[in-house]
Design an enzyme around this catalytic site. Sequence first.
Site, PDB file in Angstrom:
ATOM      1  NE  ARG A  12       0.428   2.928  10.182  1.00 32.98           N
ATOM      2  CZ  ARG A  12       1.445   2.961  11.068  1.00 32.98           C
ATOM      3  NH1 ARG A  12       1.206   3.567  11.973  1.00 32.98           N
ATOM      4  NH2 ARG A  12       2.741   2.667  10.178  1.00 32.98           N
ATOM      5  CG  ASP A  13      -1.890   4.968   2.077  1.00 33.03           C
ATOM      6  OD1 ASP A  13      -3.242   6.408   2.590  1.00 33.03           O
ATOM      7  OD2 ASP A  13      -1.544   4.858   1.719  1.00 33.03           O
ATOM      8  CB  ILE A  14      -8.470   2.014   4.044  1.00 32.25           C
ATOM      9  CG1 ILE A  14      -7.511   0.340   4.223  1.00 32.25           C
ATOM     10  CG2 ILE A  14      -9.401   0.723   2.840  1.00 32.25           C
ATOM     11  CD1 ILE A  14      -8.380  -0.343   5.237  1.00 32.25           C
ATOM     12  CG  ASN A  18      -3.779   1.606  -1.395  1.00 36.89           C
ATOM     13  OD1 ASN A  18      -3.217   1.816  -2.249  1.00 36.89           O
ATOM     14  ND2 ASN A  18      -3.832   2.591  -0.501  1.00 36.89           N
ATOM     15  CB  THR A  53      -4.499   9.189   1.734  1.00 37.50           C
ATOM     16  OG1 THR A  53      -3.303   8.270   0.845  1.00 37.50           O
ATOM     17  CG2 THR A  53      -4.534  10.075   0.978  1.00 37.50           C
TER      18      THR A  53
END
Length: 161
Positions: A12-14, A18, A53
């Site tokens: 959920r935040d690639i 990261n 993001t």
Amino acid sequence: NIVLPHQGIVHRDIKPENLLLYSKEMGISSLKIADFGLEDAKENSLASTTCGTPGYVAPEVLMQKPYGKACDYWSIGVVTFILLSGTPPFYEEDNFEYLNKLKTVDMILSRDMSNVSDEAKDFISKVLTANPETRLNCEQMLAHKWMTKDLKNGPKLANAK
């Protein structure tokens, strides 16, 4: 070594921040995903929390629809677009207009993409699709002609032997 979202984790935040490139020796490396603070590991369930993001978040997340692993596939498409073009696929000074562009997948594939192959553009267009059901999944991405293309005659790195 690729950790695939089909292994039961929705990150959920690639985003580029990261992603870590790990290398034991020159030429042998793997891409690692970091920061699992927003991950959801419920097998075969859909999430509904709006998180991630801005700029990398899939339309279904922004529209507060139930979503699954396909939201990570979308983020992979955004990261790929940025790596190839140097710009995000969606841009608008006004946040409201930005969200509208994202929700309707109003992408500008021609922007800074003159040196990008047709295969890469095809890959991006099949990953950055609004419908998560038709979006390429991990196996389809890895099998795409752009990913499997023979690169022996392609560009060489300065340090390549």
